[in-house]
Design an enzyme around this catalytic site. Structure first.
Site, short mmCIF file in Angstrom:
data_model
loop_
_atom_site.label_atom_id
_atom_site.label_comp_id
_atom_site.label_asym_id
_atom_site.label_seq_id
_atom_site.Cartn_x
_atom_site.Cartn_y
_atom_site.Cartn_z
N CYS A 12 40.67 44.64 49.27
CA CYS A 12 39.92 44.35 50.48
C CYS A 12 40.23 45.42 51.52
O CYS A 12 40.45 45.13 52.70
CB CYS A 12 40.22 42.95 51.01
SG CYS A 12 41.97 42.59 51.18
N LYS A 68 39.06 33.46 43.51
CA LYS A 68 38.53 34.22 42.37
C LYS A 68 38.97 33.58 41.05
O LYS A 68 38.21 33.56 40.07
CB LYS A 68 39.00 35.67 42.42
CG LYS A 68 38.59 36.44 43.67
CD LYS A 68 39.08 37.87 43.60
CE LYS A 68 38.90 38.59 44.93
NZ LYS A 68 39.78 38.05 45.99
N ASP A 110 43.32 42.18 41.46
CA ASP A 110 42.99 42.16 42.89
C ASP A 110 44.30 42.40 43.63
O ASP A 110 44.96 41.47 44.08
CB ASP A 110 42.36 40.82 43.28
CG ASP A 110 41.87 40.81 44.70
OD1 ASP A 110 41.21 41.78 45.12
OD2 ASP A 110 42.15 39.83 45.43
N ASP A 144 51.16 35.05 40.21
CA ASP A 144 51.47 35.61 41.52
C ASP A 144 52.97 35.83 41.59
O ASP A 144 53.75 35.02 41.08
CB ASP A 144 51.01 34.69 42.66
CG ASP A 144 50.91 35.45 43.98
OD1 ASP A 144 49.83 35.98 44.26
OD2 ASP A 144 51.91 35.52 44.70
#
Length: 945
Positions: free
Chosen positions: A399, A266, A346, A293
């Site tokens: 997800c 992404k 996300d 991250d």
């Protein structure tokens, strides 16, 4: 042969030996797989694709209450039990099939190149071809293909007698098989690729990645995919994973933050957009992407992924997303809040939407994992809202199909924002997207205490509580009491629960979250008073098989959930006290009055059976006003009091991660992680007086003491240090020789050339001005661990014959070459093409004009620009070359970039066939140059002697 030739010969022999060894191992593996065994001779076990608790959970949630109509144009309610059961079967059947692979072409590609790539794809798009499928391989991998079921059964029955007869013939008296068993196969017709209507330049395959890689019928497609991926023109990415960047609608020049970026598909999609240069006179992009991250090791995956894009607009960092600092502090009612035009959250999730590519989810699914991750997801999303500029957009995605991780988080964001953010409808902007609306109501369930423990955990719990262990525990306490040590009593079960919850709130690893949930359930079971539904041993499902309900009414579904070990809570008051730190008030659905104003139906729910994809959830927020946390602080404190959730001080090792104790005001570290609203308050609370949150850098401005403290302290990232130096300006004495040698113009951005603060500046990096002014100069390096940024512009020479210390590199030459007035040659297309290739390139094969321009140069690096593109930075038509001694040169470009350059030239209509025709000539020429250089070296040695 001499020393140099001997080394080459030995290296060639080693490569050959290693290749033979790989082939031998691959052949052995194939023989074992043909027999249905692994390398140790153990029989493969087919994975059980069923989880009664997961299926019962989604049945009671109403996942199967909506279906596509006959035309597949819109969603309609399921009115009968038969329709609900049919929808459930579609869902479960799709989950048991392997996920098809997909990819997309880069949005930043020139039109000519994209047309060329799409032309290459035409032979793979929409045309059916026959491929051979290994049925045994599908069975071992646990995938279910409805079309293969009948074929497999027929093949098994038809070959039963033949296999027995064949085995008798091929087995000697000792019972040893001398002939390998041939695998069962079937022929399948597939159309390799089809366009994805709602994803620009996106394609979805009809087979999975492994089939593309191993099937001989798809070898052409696989080789093409590898070449274009390495060149950065194509990204292999799951279909639904492409939706969040499309929904965010970033534009060139935007400042974008990806809070949980790894592995980076992404992020690369966003970077391709913001790093575009719409005007031909632009010398560098004006936008940038901060890719963050929490795990530095995963952040390094981002560096590898983004390097293919070849853009200086990426800034890779590592810090917990929920405490990412805000460098712009807005005042209450005045000024701006946030520093990014677009933010992507996300977040880490339980991941049951990835079951098609991760079949282990059937075994590991647990509702405790979703409940454990909910507060972390909420904190990340709220911090994302705070970091977004007023008027900007924040996208929240998972997800997962679980409403606890999806709509529950969205609803709480809207509550806490108090009108500062609002949901935006995007389905209408994506034609062809078959996505369901978000839910306004859902059930809150959890596993009971007994069913949440594995057999081994129950046995361990029993051993800890037996008479012998209790006696040893008592003796140990008395022994330490006699020694006079303090605080040596064994931690009670309730303390273990609180410590586990505190760790879970910072944990982004789903597997660790699931394990933590199981441990917590274990400690609660030994401490709290069980209720009747939870303590019953009959609540544990006897097997993994799911039995559909006879009736789909609410009462039958509740009974089904209880029989599978799930406990239903109608409201927060019904949650036992010992479970309120896991089943929080924020996971419950909004009241009908709240739901009417939240517009949760604007969320996007993607289910696997609707578009042959994975499961996914997307919600887009628009920030219309500052968050203004201080104005709502009394309301938050009142909510904490009403909820009855006691606050717990942060553990010291957690406090070091989130606050710099030397600069934070008194009491700043006393934020609560236990209560639902306290987690929210910590995410939106204004920062310290400097306007940014401090942190203990592993190696930044806080000194070596902090680095040692982080490496020896708690947390998952201990014992190693990756982002170990900041970007700083190099020694100014290095620039004058470079300016003279390469003839840099007065507008050369010397202040954008930076180096790492450690070492002796072997590599100099080109930074975009947007990153330097908005991030580095604003002190972001003091607050986060910087993993990587910029492009390698100069690298120290290892050869003595060069006149300067550094040579230019291919990675950043597109942004350096426009400023060069020396050692840059504008070449015609034929000469430019002849420069591409490995080994030494003879100047005699080039035009006289080009050869003469190269001969006058001294040994060292120089640049070749394609005529007509010498000022077009976006086209990237530059090559870094090395002028050798003698009439030869080398191309300092790796193979993948050479292949990419050939594709771009072909797209421009330039013939590159001369490269293939001259390969043999180049090899001969290379040998001649090598012989010449060897003779020259021997002559120099004899003269010096």
């Amino acid at each position: 042969m001499g020393g140099r030739g001997g080394k080459k010969k030995r290296a060639k022999w080693n490569r050959k030996r290693k290749a033979e060894e790989r082939e031998r191992k691959a052949g052995a593996q194939q023989r074992w797989e043909a027999k249905g065994r692994d390398r140790r001779g153990t029989e493969y076990k087919s994975m059980i694709q069923s989880n009664a608790r997961m299926e019962a959970y989604y049945a009671i949630q109403g996942l199967h209450s909506v279906r596509l109509d006959g035309d597949g144009a819109k969603f309609v309610p399921c009115t009968t039990d038969a329709e609900k059961e049919a929808e459930r079967r579609k869902w479960i059947t799709c989950l048991k099939t392997i996920l098809p692979a997909s990819f997309r072409l880069g949005t930043d590609l020139p039109d000519a190149l994209r047309d060329k790539l799409e032309g290459d794809l035409d032979e793979f798009t929409g045309k059916e071809i026959e491929i051979e499928i290994d049925l045994d391989d599908e069975e071992r991998r646990g995938w279910h293909d409805p079309e293969a079921a009948s074929a497999a059964a027929a093949a098994t029955s038809a070959s039963a007698a033949a296999s027995a007869e064949s085995k008798a013939e091929t087995t000697d008296e000792k019972g040893d098989e001398s002939v390998p068993i041939k695998p069962k196969t079937r022929i399948k017709k597939v159309a390799p690729a089809s366009k994805i209507e709602y994803i620009p330049h996106g394609y979805q395959l009809s087979v999975d990645r492994r089939t593309v890689k191993r099937n001989a019928g798809l070898a052409g497609l696989h080789d093409w995919l590898k070449v274009q991926t390495a060149a950065g023109f194509l990204t292999r990415q799951e279909t639904v994973s492409m939706i969040p960047p499309i929904v965010l609608a970033a534009e060139p020049g935007h400042a974008v933050l990806d809070m949980c970026a790894a592995p980076g598909s992404k992020t690369s999609q966003l970077l391709e957009v913001v790093s575009q240069m719409p005007r031909e006179d632009m010398l560098e992009p004006e936008g940038y992407v901060v890719a963050n991250d929490s795990d530095p090791k995963r952040a390094y995956m981002l560096v590898h992924q983004l390097r293919r894009i070849n853009s200086p607009s990426a800034f890779v960092t590592s810090i917990e997303a929920q405490i990412f600092p805000n460098l712009v502090k807005g005042e209450a009612g005045v000024g701006e809040e946030g520093m990014f035009d677009r933010v992507l959250c996300d977040v880490p999730c339980s991941g049951d939407g990835t079951t098609r590519k991760n079949p282990g989810m059937w075994k590991t699914w647990s509702q405790l994992g979703a409940l454990a991750l909910h507060p972390l997801q909420l904190r990340i999303a709220l911090n994302g809202c705070r970091l977004t500029k007023v008027g900007g957009y924040m996208c929240y995605s998972t997800c997962s199909m679980n409403p606890v991780e999806n709509e529950a988080v969205v609803a709480e964001i809207l509550r806490e924002a108090d009108g500062a953010v609002e949901l935006v409808e995007k389905r209408c902007d994506m034609p062809g997207l078959k996505a369901r609306p978000g839910w306004t109501n859902w059930k809150v369930l959890r596993e009971d205490r007994s069913s949440s423990q594995s057999r081994k955990q129950r046995e361990n719990q029993k051993k800890k509580n037996n008479e012998k262990m209790q006696q040893r525990k008592k003796e140990w306490e008395e022994k330490n009491r006699e020694k006079g040590e303090e605080d040596v009593s064994v931690t009670t079960a309730q303390d273990e629960v609180e410590e586990t919850l505190a760790e879970t709130s910072e944990n982004i690893d789903v597997a660790m979250a699931d394990e933590t949930g199981a441990k917590e359930a274990s400690s609660i079971d030994g401490h709290g008073a069980p209720d009747s539904a939870a303590s019953s041993a009959t609540n544990r499902p006897a097997s993994r098989a799911f039995k559909p309900p006879e009736s789909w009414d609410d009462e039958a579904l509740v009974d089904l959930a209880k029989s599978c070990g799930l406990v239903l809570h109608d409201n927060f008051e019904s949650v036992p006290e010992e479970w309120r730190k896991r089943v929080r008030q924020t996971v419950f659905p909004p009241s009908p009055e709240e739901a009417a104003t939240m517009n949760l139906d604007k969320c996007i729910r993607c289910l696997p059976q609707d578009m042959d994809t994975g499961g996914f959830f997307v919600a887009l927020f628009k920030k219309v006003a500052p968050m203004r946390a201080r104005l709502r602080k009394p309301e938050v404190e009142e909510a904490v009091a009403l909820d009855g959730v006691a606050s717990v001080d942060e553990p010291d090792h957690k406090r070091r991660k989130t606050r710099d104790r030397s600069s934070a005001p008194a009491g700043a570290g006393d934020e609560s992680l236990a209560g639902s609203t306290s987690a929210v308050e910590s995410a939106v609370e204004p920062e310290n007086e400097s306007g940014v949150e401090g942190r203990t850098s592993p190696c930044g401005k806080n000194g070596e003491g902090d680095k040692q403290q982080r490496s020896n302290g708690g947390g998952r990232n201990r014992n190693w240090d990756l982002g170990n130096s900041d970007f700083v300006a190099p020694d100014p004495d290095k620039f004058p020789p470079l300016v003279e040698y390469y003839g840099f113009s007065e507008n050369f951005p010397m202040d954008q050339i930076m180096a790492r603060s450690n070492g002796d500046a072997k590599i100099l990096v080109f930074m975009s001005r947007a990153i330097k002014e908005n991030l580095i100069d604003q002190g972001l390096q003091d607050k986060v661990t910087v993993i990587n940024s910029g492009l390698k512009a100069f690298e120290r020479n290892n050869k003595r014959e060069c006149d300067v210390e550094y040579r230019v590199t291919q990675e950043a030459i597109h942004f350096i070459a426009p400023h060069m007035t020396k050692r840059i040659i504008v070449a015609k297309a034929s000469d430019f093409v002849r420069c591409i290739g490995p080994g030494s390139i003879r100047l005699s094969h080039s035009s006289t004009e080009f050869a003469d321009a190269v001969k006058v140069l001294s040994s060292g690096s120089f640049v070749v620009a394609l005529e007509g593109y010498e000022r077009n930075v976006a086209a990237k038509m530059f090559l870094v070359m090395w002028k050798c001694r003698g009439e030869a040169m080398n191309c300092l470009v790796n193979k993948s970039e050479m292949d990419g350059m050939k594709s771009k030239l072909t797209g421009l209509g330039i013939d590159v066939s001369i490269l293939e025709a001259s390969e043999e000539t180049k090899e001969i020429s290379g040998k001649e140059v090598e012989d010449y250089n060897m003779e020259k070296k021997q002559e120099d040695e004899s003269n010096s002697g």
